[in-house]
Design a protein around this motif. Structure first.
Motif, PDB file in Angstrom:
ATOM      1  N   ARG A  74      18.047  -8.187   5.100  1.00  0.00           N
ATOM      2  CA  ARG A  74      18.645  -7.794   3.831  1.00  0.00           C
ATOM      3  C   ARG A  74      19.471  -8.940   3.251  1.00  0.00           C
ATOM      4  NH1 ARG A  74      21.336  -2.107   5.464  1.00  0.00           N
ATOM      5  NH2 ARG A  74      21.839  -3.349   7.298  1.00  0.00           N
ATOM      6  N   VAL A  75      19.692  -8.879   1.944  1.00  0.00           N
ATOM      7  CA  VAL A  75      20.467  -9.924   1.274  1.00  0.00           C
ATOM      8  C   VAL A  75      21.872  -9.997   1.848  1.00  0.00           C
ATOM      9  CG1 VAL A  75      21.475 -10.652  -0.936  1.00  0.00           C
ATOM     10  CG2 VAL A  75      19.130  -9.825  -0.857  1.00  0.00           C
ATOM     11  N   SER A  76      22.462  -8.847   2.167  1.00  0.00           N
ATOM     12  CA  SER A  76      23.812  -8.840   2.731  1.00  0.00           C
ATOM     13  C   SER A  76      23.846  -9.560   4.075  1.00  0.00           C
ATOM     14  CB  SER A  76      24.307  -7.398   2.890  1.00  0.00           C
ATOM     15  OG  SER A  76      23.421  -6.654   3.723  1.00  0.00           O
ATOM     16  N   SER A  77      22.778  -9.426   4.859  1.00  0.00           N
ATOM     17  CA  SER A  77      22.713 -10.140   6.144  1.00  0.00           C
ATOM     18  C   SER A  77      22.520 -11.628   5.925  1.00  0.00           C
ATOM     19  CB  SER A  77      21.571  -9.588   7.001  1.00  0.00           C
ATOM     20  OG  SER A  77      21.779  -8.223   7.308  1.00  0.00           O
ATOM     21  N   ALA A  78      21.683 -11.988   4.966  1.00  0.00           N
ATOM     22  CA  ALA A  78      21.488 -13.407   4.649  1.00  0.00           C
ATOM     23  C   ALA A  78      22.781 -14.032   4.140  1.00  0.00           C
ATOM     24  CB  ALA A  78      20.377 -13.569   3.618  1.00  0.00           C
ATOM     25  N   GLY A  79      23.659 -13.217   3.551  1.00  0.00           N
ATOM     26  CA  GLY A  79      24.942 -13.728   3.074  1.00  0.00           C
ATOM     27  C   GLY A  79      25.815 -14.278   4.181  1.00  0.00           C
ATOM     28  N   LEU A  80      25.492 -13.936   5.443  1.00  0.00           N
ATOM     29  CA  LEU A  80      26.227 -14.512   6.572  1.00  0.00           C
ATOM     30  C   LEU A  80      26.064 -16.029   6.643  1.00  0.00           C
ATOM     31  CD1 LEU A  80      25.436 -11.880   9.366  1.00  0.00           C
ATOM     32  CD2 LEU A  80      27.628 -12.249   8.213  1.00  0.00           C
ATOM     33  N   LEU A  81      25.008 -16.551   6.042  1.00  0.00           N
ATOM     34  CA  LEU A  81      24.814 -18.003   6.009  1.00  0.00           C
ATOM     35  C   LEU A  81      25.959 -18.686   5.272  1.00  0.00           C
ATOM     36  CD1 LEU A  81      20.994 -18.063   5.196  1.00  0.00           C
ATOM     37  CD2 LEU A  81      22.057 -18.634   7.389  1.00  0.00           C
ATOM     38  N   ILE A  82      26.511 -18.013   4.260  1.00  0.00           N
ATOM     39  CA  ILE A  82      27.648 -18.553   3.515  1.00  0.00           C
ATOM     40  C   ILE A  82      28.919 -18.449   4.359  1.00  0.00           C
ATOM     41  CG2 ILE A  82      29.036 -18.310   1.416  1.00  0.00           C
ATOM     42  CD1 ILE A  82      26.551 -17.120   0.063  1.00  0.00           C
ATOM     43  N   THR A  83      29.091 -17.307   5.007  1.00  0.00           N
ATOM     44  CA  THR A  83      30.285 -17.099   5.838  1.00  0.00           C
ATOM     45  C   THR A  83      30.335 -18.096   6.992  1.00  0.00           C
ATOM     46  OG1 THR A  83      30.177 -14.739   5.328  1.00  0.00           O
ATOM     47  CG2 THR A  83      31.550 -15.391   7.176  1.00  0.00           C
ATOM     48  N   VAL A  84      29.200 -18.290   7.665  1.00  0.00           N
ATOM     49  CA  VAL A  84      29.141 -19.212   8.798  1.00  0.00           C
ATOM     50  C   VAL A  84      29.439 -20.640   8.348  1.00  0.00           C
ATOM     51  CG1 VAL A  84      27.489 -20.320  10.371  1.00  0.00           C
ATOM     52  CG2 VAL A  84      27.670 -17.834  10.295  1.00  0.00           C
ATOM     53  N   TYR A  85      28.956 -21.009   7.175  1.00  0.00           N
ATOM     54  CA  TYR A  85      29.217 -22.363   6.675  1.00  0.00           C
ATOM     55  C   TYR A  85      30.708 -22.561   6.416  1.00  0.00           C
ATOM     56  CZ  TYR A  85      27.737 -26.785   4.648  1.00  0.00           C
ATOM     57  OH  TYR A  85      27.527 -28.124   4.426  1.00  0.00           O
ATOM     58  N   ALA A  86      31.343 -21.547   5.824  1.00  0.00           N
ATOM     59  CA  ALA A  86      32.786 -21.650   5.572  1.00  0.00           C
ATOM     60  C   ALA A  86      33.560 -21.771   6.882  1.00  0.00           C
ATOM     61  CB  ALA A  86      33.268 -20.434   4.780  1.00  0.00           C
ATOM     62  N   LEU A  87      33.137 -21.016   7.900  1.00  0.00           N
ATOM     63  CA  LEU A  87      33.792 -21.122   9.209  1.00  0.00           C
ATOM     64  C   LEU A  87      33.598 -22.510   9.808  1.00  0.00           C
ATOM     65  CD1 LEU A  87      32.910 -17.661  10.822  1.00  0.00           C
ATOM     66  CD2 LEU A  87      35.166 -18.463  10.106  1.00  0.00           C
ATOM     67  N   GLY A  88      32.398 -23.042   9.681  1.00  0.00           N
ATOM     68  CA  GLY A  88      32.127 -24.371  10.204  1.00  0.00           C
ATOM     69  C   GLY A  88      32.967 -25.440   9.537  1.00  0.00           C
ATOM     70  N   MET A  89      33.179 -25.283   8.230  1.00  0.00           N
ATOM     71  CA  MET A  89      34.014 -26.241   7.504  1.00  0.00           C
ATOM     72  C   MET A  89      35.484 -26.066   7.860  1.00  0.00           C
ATOM     73  SD  MET A  89      32.513 -28.410   5.322  1.00  0.00           S
ATOM     74  CE  MET A  89      33.667 -28.661   3.977  1.00  0.00           C
ATOM     75  N   GLY A  90      35.955 -24.827   7.852  1.00  0.00           N
ATOM     76  CA  GLY A  90      37.382 -24.572   8.052  1.00  0.00           C
ATOM     77  C   GLY A  90      37.860 -24.805   9.469  1.00  0.00           C
ATOM     78  N   ILE A  91      37.078 -24.339  10.443  1.00  0.00           N
ATOM     79  CA  ILE A  91      37.461 -24.495  11.844  1.00  0.00           C
ATOM     80  C   ILE A  91      36.923 -25.805  12.409  1.00  0.00           C
ATOM     81  CG2 ILE A  91      37.244 -23.481  14.146  1.00  0.00           C
ATOM     82  CD1 ILE A  91      36.985 -20.745  12.801  1.00  0.00           C
ATOM     83  N   GLY A  92      35.707 -26.141  12.018  1.00  0.00           N
ATOM     84  CA  GLY A  92      35.062 -27.313  12.594  1.00  0.00           C
ATOM     85  C   GLY A  92      35.702 -28.631  12.208  1.00  0.00           C
ATOM     86  N   ALA A  93      36.224 -28.722  10.982  1.00  0.00           N
ATOM     87  CA  ALA A  93      36.774 -30.007  10.527  1.00  0.00           C
ATOM     88  C   ALA A  93      37.914 -30.501  11.422  1.00  0.00           C
ATOM     89  CB  ALA A  93      37.227 -29.899   9.068  1.00  0.00           C
ATOM     90  N   PRO A  94      38.961 -29.690  11.697  1.00  0.00           N
ATOM     91  CA  PRO A  94      40.012 -30.191  12.590  1.00  0.00           C
ATOM     92  C   PRO A  94      39.538 -30.382  14.028  1.00  0.00           C
ATOM     93  CG  PRO A  94      40.438 -27.910  11.989  1.00  0.00           C
ATOM     94  CD  PRO A  94      39.328 -28.391  11.109  1.00  0.00           C
TER      95      PRO A  94
END
Length: 441
Positions: free
Chosen positions: A71-91
């Motif tokens: 579903r589109v809502s499940s595919a939207g996790l691709l956006i959430t995961v990217y934000a987590l990777g940027m926010g947590i992964g950068a430091p």
């Protein structure tokens, strides 16, 4: 002793960078135009490519969901995961790559970014696609942090915020141009082909970075103790708070721009992309303005920007029922709201000195916290009794809240300038703040 603990020498033939400190804590205009080195523009171009990838999935979610059978809502996790990777992964990645030269860390980040897109393009299920997006986000966050460190270290002290505006400008241009063009290309040739293209571009960028980015000079304390010690200054956390609040105020409104413009202002859906393009153009102009003015008068720019942002969001709440008025206010909001981004990052570097990766990485995390919290609270307000006025009211409240840390920072800057005048300290912007650094930094 590192470069952060001593005045940064001026290169031979460079123009004078600043006059004596002002009473308001800012510096006077540089004596002559300070040119940015070519490496800054190169890093800004790579930032454009990477930022296009980070935002492009939103426009391709229906295609991706059909291809992966979710579903589109499940595919939207691709956006959430990217934000987590940027926010947590950068430091996290900034600490993991401490022992690597900055150029090597950027090359590694580009390779990870490319690998993430290849994995996403080859993935036949959502789990593999999520792993690929997280890897791409780690590469993006790492490159952006290292690029910011290299760009500001390469620039003259009086042009470091301008150097940051080029990096931020790459992200802004991606919003305005890269994402619409990339979305159209993905709809035409398929999202997997688009991912392959981005992987090939990032691989080509590794060659350019390896040839054009100068090797580290080997100076400075790059230890974990020095990086963590740089975080002890209370001004940093006020800057992070201001960054989260300013970004949250914008995203609380902009995350729901489509229903707000079409349902409340009566704008046609066919014109909506042009309105968003106008916002992007305004944001690009604001980034350039903030970069040029932020080195000389940072808080005399930041505080009015927050106040005007709040005023524009109040005007949107009251009067954005007309499509023309709504679009004009949207473009102005992009220009004023985004102008603070390079200045805030520049102030982090001003406090800790150039070369500190972890403090810059935490600035990225602060922006991501603002994006996540602002869009979430804006969504809650949208579904409440406030309705279509809710997101702009949340944005208004967050922009007003940002005035508190900015006012505290401005007052501290005034005290620092007064102490510098009485103590007769050196007049360059970096050396004037050198006593703010931890003793071992």
């Amino acid at each position: 002793m590192t470069a952060a603990a001593s005045p940064t020498p001026t290169r031979p033939g460079a123009p004078a960078v600043a006059g004596p400190p002002r009473s308001d804590g800012d510096t006077t205009a540089p004596a002559g135009k300070v040119k940015l080195p070519p490496v800054v523009w190169l890093l800004g171009a790579v930032s454009f490519v990477m930022s296009t990838s980070s935002l492009i999935v939103a426009g391709l979610l229906p295609q991706i969901s059909d291809s992966l059978g979710v579903r589109v809502s499940s595919a939207g996790l691709l956006i959430t995961v990217y934000a987590l990777g940027m926010g947590i992964g950068a430091p996290v990645m900034s600490l993991a790559t401490l022992r690597l030269p900055h150029r090597s860390a950027m090359i590694a980040a580009l390779l990870v970014f490319a690998a993430g897109h290849i994995l996403g393009a080859l993935g036949s299920n959502l789990a593999l696609a999520l792993v690929g997006r997280f890897a791409a986000a780690l590469g993006n966050g790492t490159f952006w942090v290292m690029g910011a460190v290299v760009a500001t270290a390469a620039a003259e002290p009086a042009a470091r915020t301008r150097a940051m505006s080029v990096m931020v400008g790459g992200m802004t241009l991606a919003n305005a141009v890269g994402v619409p063009l990339g979305t159209a290309a993905g709809q035409l040739v398929g999202w997997q082909a688009l991912f392959w293209t981005l992987a090939l571009i990032s691989l080509a960028a590794t060659v350019v970075v390896a040839r054009r980015v100068p090797a580290d000079n080997g100076g400075g304390d790059r230890s974990l103790r020095a990086e963590l010690g740089a975080l002890k200054h209370p001004r940093l956390w006020l800057i992070y708070l201001a960054a989260a609040l300013m970004q949250g105020g914008l995203l609380a409104f902009y995350s729901y721009i489509a229903p707000l413009l079409t349902e409340r202002a009566g704008l046609s859906t066919t014109v909506l992309p042009l309105a968003m393009l106008g916002y992007g153009a305004g944001a690009l102009a604001g980034t350039a303005f903030g970069g040029r003015r932020g080195d000389r008068r940072p808080y005399a720019t930041l505080i009015p920007a927050a106040a005007v942002t709040a005023t524009l969001l109040a005007a949107i709440t009251l009067w954005a029922t007309n499509s023309v008025a709504a679009v004009i206010l949207l473009v102005l909001l992009g220009a004023v709201g985004i102008s603070s981004t390079p200045i805030l990052v520049g102030q982090v570097i001003r406090v800790v000195g150039p070369g500190r990766a972890l403090p810059v990485a935490l600035t990225t995390s602060a922006f991501q916290v603002g994006i996540a919290s602002g869009s979430w609270i804006g969504g809650v307000a949208l579904t409440s009794a406030l309705g279509l006025k809710g997101p702009s009211l949340v944005g208004l409240a967050l922009a007003l809240a940002a005035l508190l840390p900015l006012s505290l920072l401005a007052a501290a800057s005034q005290r620092t300038a007064g102490a510098a005048v009485l103590g007769g300290s050196p007049s360059t912007p970096h050396s004037r703040d050198s006593h703010l650094h931890p003793p071992h930094a």
